[in-house]
Scaffold this motif. Structure first.
Motif, PDB file in Angstrom:
ATOM      1  N   VAL A  76      -1.513 -24.367  69.801  1.00 60.73           N
ATOM      2  CA  VAL A  76      -0.556 -25.269  70.435  1.00 60.73           C
ATOM      3  C   VAL A  76       0.797 -24.583  70.435  1.00 60.73           C
ATOM      4  N   PRO A  77       1.439 -24.487  71.598  1.00 61.76           N
ATOM      5  CA  PRO A  77       2.762 -23.878  71.623  1.00 61.76           C
ATOM      6  C   PRO A  77       3.724 -24.617  70.697  1.00 61.76           C
ATOM      7  N   THR A  78       4.669 -23.888  70.167  1.00 60.60           N
ATOM      8  CA  THR A  78       5.597 -24.446  69.197  1.00 60.60           C
ATOM      9  C   THR A  78       6.384 -25.612  69.769  1.00 60.60           C
ATOM     10  N   GLY A  79       6.844 -25.503  71.025  1.00 61.09           N
ATOM     11  CA  GLY A  79       7.622 -26.577  71.627  1.00 61.09           C
ATOM     12  C   GLY A  79       6.852 -27.870  71.695  1.00 61.09           C
ATOM     13  N   THR A  80       5.596 -27.792  72.067  1.00 61.13           N
ATOM     14  CA  THR A  80       4.750 -28.981  72.144  1.00 61.13           C
ATOM     15  C   THR A  80       4.553 -29.576  70.754  1.00 61.13           C
ATOM     16  N   ARG A  81       4.353 -28.714  69.783  1.00 58.90           N
ATOM     17  CA  ARG A  81       4.168 -29.182  68.409  1.00 58.90           C
ATOM     18  C   ARG A  81       5.434 -29.875  67.897  1.00 58.90           C
ATOM     19  N   GLU A  82       6.587 -29.308  68.240  1.00 64.49           N
ATOM     20  CA  GLU A  82       7.856 -29.914  67.831  1.00 64.49           C
ATOM     21  C   GLU A  82       7.996 -31.326  68.399  1.00 64.49           C
ATOM     22  N   ILE A  83       7.603 -31.506  69.638  1.00 64.66           N
ATOM     23  CA  ILE A  83       7.684 -32.825  70.271  1.00 64.66           C
ATOM     24  C   ILE A  83       6.675 -33.777  69.630  1.00 64.66           C
ATOM     25  N   ASP A  84       5.445 -33.311  69.424  1.00 69.71           N
ATOM     26  CA  ASP A  84       4.411 -34.156  68.834  1.00 69.71           C
ATOM     27  C   ASP A  84       4.771 -34.592  67.422  1.00 69.71           C
ATOM     28  N   GLU A  85       5.366 -33.694  66.658  1.00 75.66           N
ATOM     29  CA  GLU A  85       5.722 -34.005  65.273  1.00 75.66           C
ATOM     30  C   GLU A  85       7.068 -34.717  65.174  1.00 75.66           C
ATOM     31  N   GLN A  86       7.722 -34.921  66.289  1.00 77.28           N
ATOM     32  CA  GLN A  86       8.996 -35.634  66.377  1.00 77.28           C
ATOM     33  C   GLN A  86      10.051 -35.035  65.449  1.00 77.28           C
ATOM     34  N   THR A  87      10.165 -33.713  65.521  1.00 73.52           N
ATOM     35  CA  THR A  87      11.190 -33.026  64.740  1.00 73.52           C
ATOM     36  C   THR A  87      12.515 -33.101  65.481  1.00 73.52           C
ATOM     37  N   ARG A  88      13.558 -32.590  64.855  1.00 70.39           N
ATOM     38  CA  ARG A  88      14.888 -32.592  65.480  1.00 70.39           C
ATOM     39  C   ARG A  88      14.870 -31.753  66.763  1.00 70.39           C
ATOM     40  N   LEU A  89      14.196 -30.614  66.740  1.00 66.79           N
ATOM     41  CA  LEU A  89      14.107 -29.775  67.938  1.00 66.79           C
ATOM     42  C   LEU A  89      13.335 -30.484  69.047  1.00 66.79           C
ATOM     43  N   GLY A  90      12.254 -31.159  68.693  1.00 65.31           N
ATOM     44  CA  GLY A  90      11.498 -31.939  69.676  1.00 65.31           C
ATOM     45  C   GLY A  90      12.345 -33.041  70.276  1.00 65.31           C
ATOM     46  N   GLU A  91      13.196 -33.640  69.469  1.00 67.80           N
ATOM     47  CA  GLU A  91      14.103 -34.679  69.963  1.00 67.80           C
ATOM     48  C   GLU A  91      15.114 -34.094  70.948  1.00 67.80           C
ATOM     49  N   VAL A  92      15.592 -32.885  70.663  1.00 67.71           N
ATOM     50  CA  VAL A  92      16.517 -32.212  71.580  1.00 67.71           C
ATOM     51  C   VAL A  92      15.820 -31.919  72.904  1.00 67.71           C
ATOM     52  N   TYR A  93      14.581 -31.455  72.843  1.00 67.96           N
ATOM     53  CA  TYR A  93      13.811 -31.194  74.070  1.00 67.96           C
ATOM     54  C   TYR A  93      13.669 -32.465  74.907  1.00 67.96           C
ATOM     55  N   MET A  94      13.276 -33.556  74.264  1.00 64.97           N
ATOM     56  CA  MET A  94      13.065 -34.805  75.000  1.00 64.97           C
ATOM     57  C   MET A  94      14.372 -35.350  75.560  1.00 64.97           C
ATOM     58  N   ASN A  95      15.460 -35.237  74.786  1.00 66.68           N
ATOM     59  CA  ASN A  95      16.758 -35.695  75.287  1.00 66.68           C
ATOM     60  C   ASN A  95      17.187 -34.897  76.509  1.00 66.68           C
ATOM     61  N   SER A  96      16.904 -33.601  76.517  1.00 64.92           N
ATOM     62  CA  SER A  96      17.274 -32.791  77.687  1.00 64.92           C
ATOM     63  C   SER A  96      16.477 -33.209  78.914  1.00 64.92           C
ATOM     64  N   LEU A  97      15.199 -33.532  78.726  1.00 62.50           N
ATOM     65  CA  LEU A  97      14.375 -34.006  79.838  1.00 62.50           C
ATOM     66  C   LEU A  97      14.902 -35.340  80.360  1.00 62.50           C
ATOM     67  N   ILE A  98      15.193 -36.253  79.457  1.00 66.04           N
ATOM     68  CA  ILE A  98      15.684 -37.572  79.852  1.00 66.04           C
ATOM     69  C   ILE A  98      17.032 -37.453  80.561  1.00 66.04           C
ATOM     70  N   GLN A  99      17.913 -36.589  80.061  1.00 68.72           N
ATOM     71  CA  GLN A  99      19.221 -36.411  80.710  1.00 68.72           C
ATOM     72  C   GLN A  99      19.074 -35.820  82.102  1.00 68.72           C
ATOM     73  N   SER A 100      18.163 -34.884  82.271  1.00 66.84           N
ATOM     74  CA  SER A 100      17.932 -34.300  83.600  1.00 66.84           C
ATOM     75  C   SER A 100      17.422 -35.353  84.569  1.00 66.84           C
ATOM     76  N   GLN A 101      16.483 -36.171  84.106  1.00 64.64           N
ATOM     77  CA  GLN A 101      15.948 -37.225  84.968  1.00 64.64           C
ATOM     78  C   GLN A 101      17.005 -38.280  85.279  1.00 64.64           C
ATOM     79  N   LEU A 102      17.846 -38.611  84.303  1.00 66.14           N
ATOM     80  CA  LEU A 102      18.904 -39.593  84.527  1.00 66.14           C
ATOM     81  C   LEU A 102      19.929 -39.064  85.527  1.00 66.14           C
ATOM     82  N   ARG A 103      20.291 -37.795  85.390  1.00 65.47           N
ATOM     83  CA  ARG A 103      21.228 -37.177  86.332  1.00 65.47           C
ATOM     84  C   ARG A 103      20.686 -37.229  87.761  1.00 65.47           C
ATOM     85  N   LEU A 104      19.413 -36.895  87.914  1.00 64.67           N
ATOM     86  CA  LEU A 104      18.772 -36.945  89.227  1.00 64.67           C
ATOM     87  C   LEU A 104      18.769 -38.369  89.767  1.00 64.67           C
ATOM     88  N   THR A 105      18.402 -39.329  88.937  1.00 67.49           N
ATOM     89  CA  THR A 105      18.353 -40.726  89.362  1.00 67.49           C
ATOM     90  C   THR A 105      19.714 -41.201  89.833  1.00 67.49           C
TER      91      THR A 105
END
Length: 131
Positions: free
Chosen positions: A30-59
């Protein structure tokens, strides 16, 4: 190949040694980024926040442009009074624009949004998969 064994000596038989789990299914790496998101680490939270911000900006961008285009129509009718009385195919121009032409504008805005949202998600998945 020369051997130093005499005529009466037998060579030892070769033995193949294998792991008892060779036929077991291997765990996919499992790639590290995916594992970070699955384990809900601080880095995974940063990844998800960046995705949400990109989608919000587009919206917000798509909604803003759509509201600007559609909201400018009543302003056009108010600023230029002759546009209120112009007829297109026997119908007043405001009715044609606000009752008929609005749907293609909304459809195009929705298509643009979906296409760009899918692109954002694909780029995010590729980025996280590389980590």
């Amino acid at each position: 190949m020369s051997t130093s064994q005499g005529p009466g000596e037998l060579r030892p038989r070769r033995v193949r040694i294998t792991s008892p789990r060779t036929s077991a299914a291997r765990r996919p790496t499992v790639p590290t980024g995916t594992r970070e998101i699955d384990e809900q680490t601080r880095l995974g939270e940063v990844y998800m926040n960046s995705l949400i911000q990109s989608q919000l900006r587009l919206t917000l961008a798509v909604i803003g442009v759509t509201v600007l285009v559609l909201g400018s129509l009543p302003l056009l009718f108010w600023l230029i009074p002759p546009t209120r009385t112009v007829a297109v195919l026997g119908l007043p121009l405001p009715w044609v624009l606000l009752g008929i032409a609005i749907y293609p504008v909304v459809y195009v805005a929705a298509r643009i949004y979906v296409r760009k949202a899918e692109r954002i998600e694909t780029e995010f998945t590729e980025f996280v998969g590389r980590q």
